[in-house]
Design an enzyme around this catalytic site. Structure first.
Site, PDB file in Angstrom:
ATOM      1  N   SER A  42       0.827  -1.201   0.000  1.00  0.00           N
ATOM      2  CA  SER A  42       0.000   0.000   0.000  1.00  0.00           C
ATOM      3  C   SER A  42       0.866   1.257   0.000  1.00  0.00           C
ATOM      4  O   SER A  42       1.645   1.474  -0.927  1.00  0.00           O
ATOM      5  CB  SER A  42      -0.955  -0.048   1.209  1.00  0.00           C
ATOM      6  OG  SER A  42      -1.973   0.917   1.098  1.00  0.00           O
ATOM      7  N   HIS A 196      -7.416  -5.853   0.336  1.00  0.00           N
ATOM      8  CA  HIS A 196      -6.256  -4.971   0.321  1.00  0.00           C
ATOM      9  C   HIS A 196      -5.166  -5.415   1.288  1.00  0.00           C
ATOM     10  O   HIS A 196      -3.987  -5.262   0.998  1.00  0.00           O
ATOM     11  CB  HIS A 196      -6.704  -3.548   0.641  1.00  0.00           C
ATOM     12  CG  HIS A 196      -5.597  -2.547   0.612  1.00  0.00           C
ATOM     13  ND1 HIS A 196      -4.810  -2.341  -0.507  1.00  0.00           N
ATOM     14  CD2 HIS A 196      -5.117  -1.695   1.572  1.00  0.00           C
ATOM     15  CE1 HIS A 196      -3.914  -1.394  -0.252  1.00  0.00           C
ATOM     16  NE2 HIS A 196      -4.075  -0.996   0.997  1.00  0.00           N
TER      17      HIS A 196
END
Length: 224
Positions: A42, A196
């Site tokens: 990320s 994610h």
């Protein structure tokens, strides 16, 4: 990673600023003689990409986890998380279990909440709870976190593993061209059953994928 864990909090929270700090740390602590395999998820993935593009001599190979080299609009996802973490009254907190219960309304996903609570620590000397990340700085830097700096036609020509969560929307098919333009030797792998937070949601599959890539890089004649 700057502003996380025991890393320093100084400097601006931008990918250029964090990339410079990461590169300096790698150069002095890890990659002085041999380049490293750099892994980032990320926000950390964007910082790792920036290091590989600006200081390729420090990076033998790159692993980018569930993020693309582009500006995103994920503030709506992160703001409730930051609001929940900031709203937790650490002065009256009794234990981590209580923190988990109090955060459930703002961070309903059990996996994400447990992952974030790893940043909550207790100082036995001062008898107080504290966040081991720069929560205030990160909260006020959501726009910078969503951004992506221009790269002046740079490329990184080493091997790159691009890991996506199969159930995540952080990587879309249109991102492939931008990724390949910066990282010509990129290979994409999607981890089933992961959103994610790939390494937290599917740790066994993520670790196996990462280990296979690292073993292949380490055995390559290009890396000595």
């Amino acid at each position: 990673m700057p502003h996380h864990g025991r890393s320093p909090w100084h400097g601006e929270i931008s990918y250029i600023g964090m990339g410079e700090q990461l590169a300096q740390h790698l150069e002095t602590a890890y990659a002085r003689d041999i380049p490293v395999i750099l892994v980032g998820h990320s926000m950390g993935g964007k910082a790792a990409m920036h290091v590989a593009l600006t200081c390729p001599e420090l990076v033998a190979a790159l692993v980018v986890v569930d993020i693309s080299p582009k500006a995103t609009n994920k503030g709506g996802f992160f703001r409730p998380i930051f609001e929940g973490l900031n709203g937790l009254d650490l002065t009256t907190l009794e234990n981590r279990t209580q923190a988990n219960v109090l955060l459930k309304s703002s961070i309903p996903d059990d996996t994400v909440r447990a992952f974030l609570l790893q940043n909550l620590h207790f100082d036995h000397h001062a008898k107080r709870w504290y966040w081991q990340l720069n929560l205030e700085g990160l909260t006020h830097s959501i726009d910078a976190i969503n951004d992506w700096p221009e790269q002046d036609a740079r490329t990184f020509d080493g091997p790159v593993l691009w890991i996506a969560g199969a159930e995540s929307d952080y990587i879309v098919p249109e991102d492939s061209d931008a990724m390949r333009a910066l990282f010509p030797r990129v290979r994409k792998v999607a981890i089933k059953g992961a959103g994610h937070w790939v390494h937290s949601e599917q740790p066994a599959a993520f670790t196996a994928t990462l280990r296979a890539f690292c073993d292949a890089v380490s055995s390559s004649p290009e890396v000595t």
